[in-house]
Design a protein around this motif. Structure first.
Motif, PDB file in Angstrom:
ATOM      1  N   THR A  46       0.848  -1.184   0.000  1.00 45.16           N
ATOM      2  CA  THR A  46       0.000   0.000   0.000  1.00 45.16           C
ATOM      3  C   THR A  46       0.888   1.239   0.000  1.00 45.16           C
ATOM      4  O   THR A  46       2.075   1.167   0.338  1.00 45.16           O
ATOM      5  CB  THR A  46      -0.939   0.024   1.218  1.00 45.16           C
ATOM      6  N   SER A  48       1.116   5.122   1.522  1.00 42.12           N
ATOM      7  CA  SER A  48       0.547   6.042   2.499  1.00 42.12           C
ATOM      8  C   SER A  48       0.111   7.329   1.815  1.00 42.12           C
ATOM      9  O   SER A  48       0.551   7.653   0.700  1.00 42.12           O
ATOM     10  CB  SER A  48       1.566   6.359   3.599  1.00 42.12           C
ATOM     11  N   ASN A  49      -0.756   8.081   2.482  1.00 42.95           N
ATOM     12  CA  ASN A  49      -1.287   9.312   1.895  1.00 42.95           C
ATOM     13  C   ASN A  49      -0.186  10.338   1.633  1.00 42.95           C
ATOM     14  O   ASN A  49      -0.173  11.001   0.589  1.00 42.95           O
ATOM     15  CB  ASN A  49      -2.352   9.903   2.821  1.00 42.95           C
ATOM     16  N   SER A 133      -8.111   9.443   3.904  1.00 45.74           N
ATOM     17  CA  SER A 133      -7.676   8.470   2.895  1.00 45.74           C
ATOM     18  C   SER A 133      -8.415   8.635   1.578  1.00 45.74           C
ATOM     19  O   SER A 133      -7.840   8.454   0.502  1.00 45.74           O
ATOM     20  CB  SER A 133      -7.867   7.041   3.420  1.00 45.74           C
TER      21      SER A 133
END
Length: 318
Positions: A46, A48-49, A133
């Motif tokens: 994933t 992260s923002n 998110s």
């Protein structure tokens, strides 16, 4: 070749060396940011923002470095890449897009930390913080769209410039030569395109610092896991403040270049090139210093931290 009559035919090796150092450092640092995001994605599956915003910022800076390298290579090697006016307009649009997107991605990063750290009574900001998110992709979409339209409007200033719209079919001037003829327009366009993102960075950073100070007072004698997060955020804001100071200094110098240097100094255009190419390496360096994960990745990759750890372990075992 003498672009716009500003400099002699033989550019000093010092200027060439500084430009080469700035561009190579900027490309290296931003390529590292892209690699660090990709490396983190392979580990966590994933992104992260904050890394999403950093990725967009790094890509825009890499594209800017490539475009500037292409223009300087065309100038020094007389490649004749811009034989007609249409490729010139396309190049200018791409260059302005990278500059504008860099400013807006920087503003998005500052706004992200502002939303992440501050407490809000407003429903709008509270919703952004709760749904951070899902909000970040929308913010990145808006950033890209605004940069595209802003660059298009900025490019119109060059389209109607006589120095660029004249007949260029008889020879193949370099992009450096073309930009030197409209250097004041180019500086003015860069300032106008990035002044609003700069104000966003300035405002959000100030509010973030104020919010952190208020929160520190409330948690002064409380030892919780949140305090660890707050200390990490404080380090980020401290580095963001350094970035803010850099932005202020950069804008002041750009304004001086626009109003004074280019008009009165023969080498003002080359000073402009040195200034523009210094932005990317300095900003990316400050961003790496501001993020503990990026600092750790930098040490592990370039300082061989894993080898140092292995040797220290063997020494302890012996």
């Amino acid at each position: 070749m003498n672009p716009g009559g500003y400099i002699p035919n033989h550019v000093s090796f010092f200027r060439i060396g500084v430009l080469a150092l700035e561009m190579s450092t900027g490309l290296l640092m931003n390529a590292f940011l892209i690699f660090a995001v990709y490396r983190d994605f392979l580990k966590t599956k994933t992104v992260s923002n904050s890394y999403k915003i950093l990725l967009g910022l790094a890509i825009s800076n890499v594209c800017f470095g490539i475009l500037m390298s292409l223009a300087l290579l065309d100038y020094f090697c007389s490649l004749g890449i811009f034989p007609t006016i249409n490729p010139t307009y396309i190049y200018l649009y791409l260059l302005l897009f990278t500059i504008t997107s860099c400013g807006w991605f920087s503003a998005s990063l500052g706004f992200f930390y502002f939303i992440k750290i501050s407490d809000f009574k407003s429903r709008c900001f509270s919703w952004m913080k709760t749904n951070i998110s899902s909000f970040v992709p929308r913010m990145l979409l808006v950033t890209g769209t605004v940069s595209l339209f802003n660059s298009l409007l900025s490019n119109l200033l060059f389209i109607f410039r006589p120095t660029l719209s004249g007949n260029t079919t008889d020879y193949s001037p370099s992009m450096v030569s073309l930009l030197s003829r409209s250097s004041t327009t180019f500086v003015k366009t860069a300032i106008i395109s990035t002044v609003l993102p700069f104000l966003v960075v300035f405002t959000t950073t100030l509010f973030t610092v104020v919010a952190l100070k208020k929160h520190r007072k409330r948690m002064k004698n409380v030892q919780t896991s949140d305090s660890l997060h707050m200390r990490s955020y404080e380090n980020v804001v401290r580095r963001m403040t350094h970035c803010l100071l850099f932005y202020v200094i950069f804008y002041v110098v750009m304004i001086i270049v626009y109003f004074v240097v280019i008009t009165w100094v023969e080498s003002g255009f080359w000073l402009l090139l040195l200034l523009l190419n210094s932005f990317s390496p300095v900003q990316s360096t400050l961003l790496v210093l501001a993020n503990p994960r990026l600092k750790a990745a930098w040490k592990e990759i370039f300082l061989c931290a894993h080898l140092q750890e292995m040797f220290s372990t063997k020494k302890q075992q012996n």
